[in-house]
Design a protein around this motif. Structure first.
Motif, short mmCIF file in Angstrom:
data_model
loop_
_atom_site.label_atom_id
_atom_site.label_comp_id
_atom_site.label_asym_id
_atom_site.label_seq_id
_atom_site.Cartn_x
_atom_site.Cartn_y
_atom_site.Cartn_z
N LEU A 181 -62.14 52.11 -8.18
CA LEU A 181 -62.13 52.40 -6.75
C LEU A 181 -61.34 53.67 -6.49
N TYR A 182 -61.96 54.62 -5.77
CA TYR A 182 -61.32 55.90 -5.50
C TYR A 182 -61.19 56.11 -3.99
N HIS A 183 -60.16 56.84 -3.62
CA HIS A 183 -59.91 57.17 -2.22
C HIS A 183 -60.00 58.68 -2.08
N VAL A 184 -60.81 59.17 -1.14
CA VAL A 184 -61.02 60.60 -0.93
C VAL A 184 -60.58 60.96 0.48
N GLU A 185 -59.76 62.01 0.60
CA GLU A 185 -59.24 62.40 1.91
C GLU A 185 -58.78 63.85 1.88
N SER A 186 -58.54 64.39 3.08
CA SER A 186 -57.92 65.70 3.20
C SER A 186 -56.66 65.53 4.03
N LEU A 187 -55.53 65.85 3.43
CA LEU A 187 -54.24 65.75 4.10
C LEU A 187 -53.71 67.14 4.41
N ILE A 188 -52.89 67.24 5.45
CA ILE A 188 -52.28 68.52 5.81
C ILE A 188 -51.57 69.12 4.61
N GLU A 189 -50.86 68.26 3.85
CA GLU A 189 -50.03 68.78 2.76
C GLU A 189 -50.78 69.01 1.46
N THR A 190 -52.04 68.54 1.34
CA THR A 190 -52.74 68.66 0.06
C THR A 190 -54.12 69.29 0.16
N GLY A 191 -54.78 69.20 1.31
CA GLY A 191 -56.19 69.54 1.36
C GLY A 191 -57.01 68.41 0.75
N LEU A 192 -58.22 68.71 0.27
CA LEU A 192 -59.13 67.68 -0.24
C LEU A 192 -58.67 67.17 -1.59
N LEU A 243 -65.95 72.20 11.95
CA LEU A 243 -66.81 71.25 11.25
C LEU A 243 -67.91 71.92 10.42
N GLU A 244 -68.15 73.19 10.66
CA GLU A 244 -69.27 73.87 10.00
C GLU A 244 -68.86 74.58 8.72
N ASP A 245 -67.67 75.13 8.67
CA ASP A 245 -67.18 75.89 7.52
C ASP A 245 -66.43 74.94 6.59
N HIS A 246 -66.96 74.73 5.38
CA HIS A 246 -66.36 73.78 4.46
C HIS A 246 -65.52 74.45 3.37
N ASN A 247 -65.13 75.69 3.58
CA ASN A 247 -64.22 76.33 2.63
C ASN A 247 -62.81 75.76 2.76
N THR A 248 -62.49 75.27 3.94
CA THR A 248 -61.31 74.45 4.17
C THR A 248 -61.79 73.23 4.95
N VAL A 249 -61.10 72.09 4.78
CA VAL A 249 -61.59 70.87 5.40
C VAL A 249 -60.45 70.06 6.00
N GLU A 299 -67.40 63.69 -5.83
CA GLU A 299 -67.68 64.72 -6.84
C GLU A 299 -67.20 66.09 -6.39
N LYS A 300 -67.28 66.36 -5.10
CA LYS A 300 -66.77 67.63 -4.57
C LYS A 300 -65.25 67.70 -4.77
N ALA A 301 -64.55 66.63 -4.47
CA ALA A 301 -63.09 66.60 -4.65
C ALA A 301 -62.72 66.70 -6.12
N LYS A 302 -63.45 65.99 -6.97
CA LYS A 302 -63.16 65.99 -8.40
C LYS A 302 -63.37 67.38 -9.01
N LYS A 303 -64.35 68.08 -8.50
CA LYS A 303 -64.67 69.41 -9.03
C LYS A 303 -63.67 70.47 -8.58
N THR A 304 -63.17 70.37 -7.38
CA THR A 304 -62.35 71.44 -6.80
C THR A 304 -60.84 71.18 -6.84
N MET A 305 -60.42 69.94 -6.91
CA MET A 305 -59.00 69.61 -6.80
C MET A 305 -58.19 70.27 -7.91
N HIS A 332 -59.88 75.06 -4.89
CA HIS A 332 -59.35 73.91 -4.16
C HIS A 332 -59.57 74.09 -2.65
N LEU A 333 -60.02 73.03 -1.99
CA LEU A 333 -60.30 73.09 -0.56
C LEU A 333 -59.05 72.67 0.21
#
Length: 512
Positions: free
Chosen positions: A227-238, A295-301, A275-281, A286-287
């Motif tokens: 089980l995995y948890h995926v999120e974007s936090l202020i201090e970490t990004g994706l 909501l449209e630009d996914h270079n930062t999330v 998979e997006k998080a696993k690839k970029t983290m 890194h995002l």
């Protein structure tokens, strides 16, 4: 006389939440006025409302008329409207009924959407209803725990519980025995509330306030069952995290599990973003966190964007969430501009509550934080109101600038910076950092004063939202007068008292 202070004052408490941020003068109902739904007995009222909403179908007029009007009635009802002295089992019944009321409100949202009748206005009414229901059940739960012989004040902020721990009344669910690790599915969303000032400021930002400050998604590997948890936090990004054998965000105050009715679509959404998080983290790609809420630009999330992006990709653009966005239509945009956004609307985490394709599966509350968060919510709702009505602004002093610059720089010092990285990310701009630190400082000062005023004599006292509003306004006016006296004394070179917060948040000296 057997009355409980919570429900002696509850009518005004409920009504203010259903009216949103309208804080006009209170109207006292005429003696011959009646409410279709509400009686003075909360146990009976919860049954009556529950039975109405349990119907398979409801007319959209119920949203715009009965739901709206009935709670407006409560907002003006006399202070002794509710009589409540209950047994532990009866408090438990009220809590269970409120769970079904929340579930049925959201179910009817889907019905109205499928009929092509759902409006944004109705969505906001339901959002306010859900928010009010949670404030009521938090206090009913405190009474239940007290009756059980396990009283807590709701201010025990040092407690850290695993989410979905302790069972009833801490956990409510569709099935009644929700197991967090066992029952989560790929694509399930977790709607969060923290306990900090930042969480309160996010939850109360915009034209439709909520209880929530964060949104994330889970992914279960179909082969390994991890089980995995995926999120974007202020201090970490994706980021993603394996939570198969570990706890998740133990300092949280509330978490709601929402599930899409299409299991295959949900699984695709979760797989895409995992998979997006696993690839970029941790890579050059890194995002980082998006302070602009684009909501449209996914270079930062930002957090909610992760969910919207996942379901848009999984549905090939057919499912666009949220159904209705929050508007940032305040007159005074100084604070949100400083934190890095010029957006006029955005996907607030709580907006997912009125996106009816997602069903509420379970909810967990840490009641150790419940009244602390209630007070913070009142404070931060009024921050935004004071900005618009009285042209209040956060002021970054010389001392604060020195400290902020030092903190901004020290994040880049090895070892020392590592101690700060959980709260002060490298991607945060200097002006954003200064705004967040100042807001947190002012919030803490006001919170400490209000807590002392209200709860020093009785740490278990329960107040209505309306009472908290009145006491906060009284404190604001007192502190404003001290600030004015300070400004006059400084001009004359005389000794003076210092205000508690107006030198950091308030009108400019030129306006006085």
């Amino acid at each position: 006389m057997k009355k409980n202070i919570l429900f002696v004052l509850t009518p005004l408490f409920i009504g203010l939440f259903f009216r949103g941020i309208d804080r006009g003068p209170e109207r006292i109902p005429a003696q011959n006025e009646v409410s279709q739904f509400f009686e003075s007995d909360l146990l009976e009222t919860s049954k009556k409302v529950g039975d109405q909403l349990a119907r398979r179908e409801l007319s959209i007029s119920v949203c715009h008329n009965e739901i709206n009007d009935s709670f407006s009635y409560l907002s003006a009802a006399p202070s002794n409207f509710f009589e409540t002295v209950y047994k532990k089992e009866e408090y438990a019944n009220i809590l269970k009924r409120i769970w079904h009321i929340k579930s049925d409100l959201r179910r009817h949202l889907l019905q109205w959407k499928e009929e092509g009748l759902l409006t944004k206005e109705c969505g906001h009414i339901v959002k306010r209803a859900l928010r009010a229901s949670r404030y009521i059940e938090d206090n009913v739960a405190l009474l239940y725990l007290k009756k059980e012989g396990k009283p807590i004040t709701g201010f025990e902020t040092k407690k850290k519980l695993d989410i979905f721990s302790k069972g009833f009344p801490w956990v409510m669910s569709e099935k009644g025995d929700f197991d967090f690790k066992r029952d989560l599915r790929s694509g399930d969303l977790i709607l969060w509330r923290g306990k900090t000032a930042i969480s309160a400021s996010i939850a109360r930002l915009g034209d439709s306030e909520t209880n929530f400050s964060h949104l994330s998604i889970v992914y279960r590997d179909p082969k390994t069952k991890k089980l995995y948890h995926v999120e974007s936090l202020i201090e970490t990004g994706l980021i993603y995290e394996d939570i198969t054998n570990k706890s998740l965000h133990p300092a949280s105050a509330r978490a709601v599990i929402l599930r899409h009715d299409d299991e295959k679509l949900a699984a695709r959404a979760a797989k895409f973003v995992f998979e997006k998080a696993k690839k970029t983290m941790g890579t050059d790609d890194h995002l980082h966190y998006d302070f602009g809420f684009d909501l449209e630009d996914h270079n930062t999330v930002f957090c909610s964007e992760v969910v919207a992006w996942a379901y848009s990709e999984a549905s090939k653009g057919e499912l666009q969430i949220p159904l209705y966005k929050t508007k940032f239509d305040m007159k005074n945009r100084s604070f949100i501009n400083k934190i890095g956004t010029d957006a006029t609307e955005g996907f607030q985490p709580g907006d997912i509550e009125i996106t009816p394709e997602f069903k509420m599966v379970a909810e967990w509350r840490d009641f150790h934080f419940s009244r602390s968060n209630q007070l913070k919510d009142v404070i931060h709702s009024n921050f935004y109101r004071w900005m618009d009505n009285y042209n209040y602004n956060f002021k970054w002093s010389f001392k604060g600038n020195v400290l902020g610059t030092a903190v901004f720089g020290i994040r880049r010092v090895p070892l020392v910076g590592g101690l700060l990285e959980d709260t002060l990310p490298l991607s945060m701009k200097r002006k954003t950092l200064s705004a967040v630190l100042t807001m947190s400082k002012v919030s803490e000062k006001i919170f400490d004063v209000m807590k002392k005023r209200l709860f020093k004599k009785d740490p278990y006292a329960l107040y209505s939202h309306a009472h908290l509003e009145r006491e906060l306004e009284k404190f604001r006016q007192e502190d404003l007068e001290v600030f004015k006296a300070q400004v006059r004394a400084n001009r004359m070179g005389e000794a003076h008292h210092n205000p508690k917060f107006h030198h950091h948040f308030g009108p400019s000296k030129k306006e006085l």
